[in-house]
Scaffold this active site. Structure first.
Site, short mmCIF file in Angstrom:
data_model
loop_
_atom_site.label_atom_id
_atom_site.label_comp_id
_atom_site.label_asym_id
_atom_site.label_seq_id
_atom_site.Cartn_x
_atom_site.Cartn_y
_atom_site.Cartn_z
N LYS A 171 -1.23 -4.18 -2.92
CA LYS A 171 -2.49 -3.56 -2.49
C LYS A 171 -2.57 -2.17 -3.12
O LYS A 171 -1.91 -1.25 -2.68
CB LYS A 171 -2.58 -3.44 -0.97
CG LYS A 171 -3.90 -2.81 -0.55
CD LYS A 171 -3.99 -2.61 0.94
CE LYS A 171 -5.29 -1.92 1.30
NZ LYS A 171 -5.35 -0.54 0.80
N ASP A 222 9.67 4.67 -10.68
CA ASP A 222 9.18 5.16 -11.97
C ASP A 222 9.77 6.51 -12.36
O ASP A 222 9.78 6.87 -13.54
CB ASP A 222 7.65 5.25 -11.95
CG ASP A 222 6.99 3.88 -12.04
OD1 ASP A 222 7.71 2.87 -12.05
OD2 ASP A 222 5.75 3.82 -12.08
N SER A 251 0.80 -1.21 0.00
CA SER A 251 0.00 0.00 0.00
C SER A 251 0.84 1.27 0.00
O SER A 251 1.50 1.57 -0.98
CB SER A 251 -0.96 -0.05 1.18
OG SER A 251 -2.11 0.70 0.91
#
Length: 418
Positions: A331, A317, A306
């Site tokens: 999650k 990224d 999460s």
């Protein structure tokens, strides 16, 4: 793909408020079932409120368009409620209070993390500066009884309730250590525990190690202080940083975004998408990198979830960090806390899915590390021993395989090459 949540309870419980969003793995709650028995006792007004909120805010359309005109009976409501994801549930007054406490980095309890391993209630971590730690309870101890109640046939929720709901502050624990059949008795007093969501250690050649154990309201402040302290020790900016997110179950979305922003000059951190207007948001980094571009390696494992995955994905990224470890939990949903009635109870409801800066959903998939290294999970206490490379009281309980933290070794190697 993972289709169920781990059967663990952590006395550390995260929380949020409505509008303030929650990115949290269910296993850190005492209660981890979406079909809690308390739903059976709900009154008509509460059922109507829950139906309205599901209709208005739930991330998936459960075809409740006509629910405002249908009088649901309890059986119909329970059937509908069971269709919600495992992260959505009704919270009673006690659960809600515990939730609010922990968002501020504190809770009342013993300071143990327990998991059902091979049908045995096994303590897998003990919180530093907690009553359990001070009493001498160790990871891998097996709970035999609580206040003379045998726990062998109990569920995680029932074990947690024995501790939480006892009318006595002092809890009588009987545990089994190692393979010895002799039982050890402990009397441990429940107290308020202030949790450290961040710990740090100096490594070598001007680099540092930062373990983020959860994302609470205080995490941003703690991260900033720990990084500044390491840089002050060296007298110059860090040459590199290991961020350890292993076994981090998550926390608040706001905290994950803020910590990510500390290490990014620009770029998208995370986006969220849901059915109602305010569930659709994009979060961007503001100018300013606390490390001034020094390399970062992030450690993750199957219990990194999460909010921890938000930070890892944001750094990966945006080409800000290398990821080492094993596939994360996966999650990718955000919960909001919606007060019910007079505010003493609430509905924790999944209201959005989040997407990484590259536009991917990791729900049920997780984050794939740049360098995959699988190894036995390490508790926060074990990590500290490994980093310091010293033997302390209780380290004889560690398995020899745990003493070789291959993921951390690889992280340090990657930092030295940059």
């Amino acid at each position: 793909m993972k289709n169920k949540t781990p059967t663990t309870f952590y006395e550390k419980k995260q929380n949020t408020g409505f509008i303030l969003s929650l990115c949290l793995l269910v296993f850190i709650f005492f209660i981890n079932s979406a079909s809690a028995s308390s739903v059976k006792q709900l009154k008509r007004q509460q059922i109507d409120e829950i139906l309205f909120n599901i209709h208005a805010y739930y991330v998936d359309d459960l075809e409740l368009q006509n629910s405002m005109h249908i009088k649901y009976n309890n059986h119909q409501f329970e059937r509908l409620y069971s269709k919600l994801d495992p992260y959505s549930k009704y919270l009673d007054e006690h659960e809600l209070t515990a939730l609010f406490d922990n968002t501020n980095g504190r809770y009342t309890g013993l300071g143990i993390e327990v998991k059902n391993i091979d049908e045995q209630m096994t303590i897998i971590d003990v919180v530093n500066n907690s009553p359990a730690k001070n009493a001498g309870i160790l990871p891998n101890d097996i709970i035999i009884s609580i206040n003379n109640h045998t726990v062998a046939t109990l569920t995680i929720d029932q074990v947690a309730a024995l501790i939480r709901d006892s009318k006595f502050a002092s809890i009588h624990l009987t545990v089994q250590r190692n393979t010895n059949k002799t039982h050890i008795l402990f009397d441990v007093t429940r107290t308020q525990i202030d949790l450290e969501s961040v710990t740090s250690q100096l490594l070598d050649t001007g680099t540092g190690y930062l373990a983020i154990n959860s994302f609470s309201n205080h995490t941003l402040h703690e991260v900033a202080i720990q990084v500044a302290a390491m840089q002050n020790h060296y007298g110059y900016p860090l040459k590199g940083l290991v961020i350890d997110l292993r076994d981090n179950p998550g926390g608040t979305l706001k905290s994950a975004v803020a910590v990510s922003d500390l290490f990014l000059q620009s770029g998208t951190i995370v986006t969220t998408k849901g059915r109602f207007f305010d569930a659709n948001q994009a979060f961007y980094a503001k100018h300013g990198d606390v490390l001034k571009g020094a390399p970062i390696v992030v450690l993750i494992n199957e219990n990194s979830a999460s909010a921890a995955e938000i930070l890892a994905a944001a750094l990966k990224d945006n080409n800000r960090a290398k990821i080492v470890g094993s596939q994360s939990f996966g999650k990718g949903s955000v919960q909001s806390l919606i007060p019910l009635g007079d505010g003493n109870t609430a509905l924790k409801l999944t209201t959005a899915k989040y997407f990484t800066p590259s536009g991917k959903s990791i729900d049920g998939v997780g984050i794939t590390p740049d360098v995959a290294i699988n190894q036995t999970n390490l508790s926060q206490n074990n990590k500290a021993v490994i980093i310091k490379n010293e033997q302390t009281k209780g380290t004889q309980q560690l398995l020899s395989s745990n003493l070789a933290d291959l993921q951390l070794v690889k992280a340090k190697q990657l930092l030295s090459m940059q």
